[in-house]
Scaffold this active site. Structure first.
Site, PDB file in Angstrom:
ATOM      1  N   THR A   4      37.423  39.520  42.897  1.00 49.14           N
ATOM      2  CA  THR A   4      36.698  40.400  42.350  1.00 49.14           C
ATOM      3  C   THR A   4      35.533  39.705  41.548  1.00 49.14           C
ATOM      4  OG1 THR A   4      36.293  41.991  40.485  1.00 49.14           O
ATOM      5  CG2 THR A   4      38.484  40.938  40.431  1.00 49.14           C
TER       6      THR A   4
ATOM      7  N   SER B  41      40.064  42.000  31.643  1.00 52.02           N
ATOM      8  CA  SER B  41      41.099  42.922  31.639  1.00 52.02           C
ATOM      9  C   SER B  41      42.401  42.135  32.072  1.00 52.02           C
ATOM     10  CB  SER B  41      40.701  44.208  32.435  1.00 52.02           C
ATOM     11  OG  SER B  41      41.128  44.027  33.863  1.00 52.02           O
TER      12      SER B  41
ATOM     13  N   TYR C 134      44.048  43.113  34.427  1.00 55.86           N
ATOM     14  CA  TYR C 134      44.198  43.081  35.906  1.00 55.86           C
ATOM     15  C   TYR C 134      43.179  41.971  36.533  1.00 55.86           C
ATOM     16  CZ  TYR C 134      41.243  44.128  39.875  1.00 55.86           C
ATOM     17  OH  TYR C 134      40.348  43.921  41.244  1.00 55.86           O
ATOM     18  N   HIS C 135      41.983  41.846  35.832  1.00 55.38           N
ATOM     19  CA  HIS C 135      40.933  40.987  36.262  1.00 55.38           C
ATOM     20  C   HIS C 135      41.709  39.519  36.276  1.00 55.38           C
ATOM     21  CE1 HIS C 135      37.999  44.286  35.733  1.00 55.38           C
ATOM     22  NE2 HIS C 135      37.610  43.756  36.917  1.00 55.38           N
TER      23      HIS C 135
ATOM     24  N   LYS D 168      43.851  38.596  38.863  1.00 54.88           N
ATOM     25  CA  LYS D 168      43.192  38.061  39.973  1.00 54.88           C
ATOM     26  C   LYS D 168      42.798  36.696  39.833  1.00 54.88           C
ATOM     27  CE  LYS D 168      42.025  41.821  42.717  1.00 54.88           C
ATOM     28  NZ  LYS D 168      42.209  41.875  44.311  1.00 54.88           N
TER      29      LYS D 168
END
Lengths: 400, 400
Positions: free
Chosen positions: B144, B179, B181-182, B185
């Protein structure tokens, strides 16, 4: 200060608990016994015999008047971590509770996953419990100089100001770790940096060099207070392994040509530096990175030093380089900054040969114990996926 | 080419499976159904009804002559991943099998851990299985643009050459994710970069912008072949959520002043770009990073565009900014490179308003379905740990 040490049964955790108690801090430990199990899995033992946890705590009580507060617990269990933080209410948490081995993480995919999950989830659980319960406490986290790899530019302490296409910013220094273990430390550092940003936590991330040594202070502690010293390929660090090889007359085995350069420091310096970090906490919300080592050496240079000191003690050992099982640059630029701990008053142990002599003297009584596990003295785990040992190195020549 | 899609039941995976089959590739899917469960956990559904997996595969068979090869499986189960790779023998693996939600990862510590473990272990299992069984296969991994954050300098595609204290090196561009989540990644990207280095794998890491849209091609697919479109705060992306808000007459809710700038692209462009990456694999050992988006927009600008297009379709909607639940810069420099996919032949969809019109038209038949879940249209998960919704936005005014 009320301090919680995660990984308090380990190589650094156990002497740090004592060092901090001696300085008047209230100390508590949490450990799941993993280090003992991992070393057993590698077919090895601590060269210096260590007491069982309960015996250790009884000896601690003899010395300091009371046992340390203690929890058996796994950091991956966030409910357990919350309970410990809630009960102890620490002002600072020292996180040494990770799997610290690059070769262990390179054994196979299952080991890589176990190491990354253990280290990432354990660190996260501590961060979250601190955020929820003790948001003003200071996290001192043990990272590794290995997070940086060996870039062709100088290595600052965590962050650097750069100009790119005419604009400037201060950014995290890029990490180029060299094993699944080292990457697990990078993942942890990234999570800590973000926790400081969104939760306002304060943290010191210590990019530690390779530690060696048997003594946290000048005198050897009584038996039940001694810390472990590993010599297997996974949990034994370079100088410690060279000293164990020397004691049993096994050739010293630097990897390849031995021109890889790394930062090293004595166990007593690690105690000193972690204490300085604890006693000088950063501001709320600050994510502070220290590069922690005394001096940079090449591996061949260190082997030659151990050989020389061993000779002075009457041990005649060869140096026999082995093929490097790791994938790393054979020779490279290496100039990491390490000013911040000096600014806080760090007084490095500069006589590395005197420190090696103490290690060798402390190990000599355990020559037979090391010999009984001598097959772990040469590396077998290879970064390319093979796992095999050089056979002629297995049977060490006996020392005269 | 034999292609395995991990996450083949998802928003991108399901249309990509069809897109690649239409181009003559042999396709297989693996999925554990997690996306359906996560959206249900958020109290929501796909705005566009989607068929059950078995129905989807039957409709696929009607269209393409045979069903796709398919495995129900969880990527965290490395033995299962090995079995899939061994049986399918893919030439390429497209990894879309991650939890893709920043807000979901910010709900609480348990969700953060679940997202990081899911994404890190899943990616690692694919890497290890490819290394062990299909070392020449090409991994196309969905990352991302959010991995980079918003540095005050231009963002290159993965790596940049820098000068620092008079020396130069080409280094990974520092990541500053926003975040848990980020960061998962970023952890995954770091692991992939290292796998390419030590195992000689070839990988394309796609730093994707925010995808929107209902159609992978010009025509809407028949019902059982349609992909999902989420509008809850965790799994609905910005433009898709604005369109769902417009359809039910709910105010459009950009965060804060809406000056945050991000890269966006249409669903059909995502299909196009992933296909270009697959059909132009990198060399063995190469870790290649693409920044994948069509254009950078501010959030307020996008809300105004959706408002204008909705107006043309007879829908009268307001724009009501809400307090930003995220911790992010309100306005900032943002200039990411995105040349590499253009060099491979990427033809971006430039008429974003025409694409928005298609989304709105495709959503209008499902107005009641969205209305029935309208309470998910405003964010409740906040980066500071609070979880609360703005109450006056809950009851949308009905559209005339």
């Amino acid at each position: 200060m009320r301090i919680l040490i995660a990984g308090a049964d380990g190589y650094l955790g156990w002497p740090l608990l004592q060092h901090l108690a001696a300085r008047g801090h209230e100390v508590a430990g949490v450990d799941n016994g993993a280090r003992r199990r991992w070393v057993a899995e590698m077919g090895s033992v601590s060269a210096i015999p260590i007491a069982e946890p309960a015996e250790r705590r009884a000896a601690f009580a003899d010395r300091f008047g009371a046992p340390p507060a203690w929890w058996d617990g796994d950091l991956r269990d966030i409910e357990r971590v919350r309970a410990v933080v809630r009960e102890w209410e620490p002002d600072a948490v020292v996180h040494l509770g990770e799997c610290p081995s690059a070769p262990y993480s390179m054994i196979d995919a299952e080991h890589a996953i176990a190491v990354q999950v253990n280290n990432v989830v354990g660190t996260f659980s501590l961060l979250a419990a601190m955020h929820e319960i003790r948001p003003d406490a200071h996290l001192v986290k043990l990272g590794t100089m290995g997070e940086y790899g060996t870039p062709n530019i100088d290595i600052p302490e965590g962050f650097f100001e750069i100009e790119y296409r005419g604009r400037t910013d201060t950014l995290p220094f890029p990490r180029q770790a060299g094993s699944w273990y080292h990457w697990s430390k990078v993942h942890g550092s990234n999570n800590i940096m973000f926790a400081c940003r969104i939760w306002g936590l304060r943290a010191t991330d210590v990019m530690q060099g390779v530690v060696f040594g048997t003594r946290p202070g000048d005198e050897p502690p009584p038996p039940a207070l001694r810390t472990r010293l590993d010599f297997d390929e996974a949990f034994g660090t370079a100088i410690n392994r060279f000293c164990c090889q020397a004691v049993v007359g096994h050739p010293l085995t630097p990897f390849g040509e031995g021109h890889q350069r790394r930062g090293f420091l004595a166990l007593r310096d690690s105690m000193q530096c972690l204490t300085l970090a604890l006693e000088h906490p950063p501001a709320a919300g600050e994510y502070r990175v220290f590069n922690q080592f005394q001096e940079v050496y090449g591996l061949a240079e260190l082997a030659a030093m151990v050989q020389r000191v061993s000779g002075e003690l009457g041990m005649d050992v060869e140096v026999c380089p082995v093929e490097n099982p790791r994938l790393e640059a054979a020779s490279h630029h290496y100039a990491p900054d390490h000013q911040r701990l000096l600014d806080l008053g760090y007084m490095p142990t500069t006589d590395i040969e005197a420190e090696m002599r103490l290690v060798l003297e402390d190990l000599l009584p355990y020559r037979e114990r090391i010999e009984a596990h001598a097959d772990v003295l040469v590396p077998g785990v290879r970064w390319d996926g093979r796992r095999e040992r050089v056979p002629w190195l297995r049977a060490p020549a006996r020392v005269r």
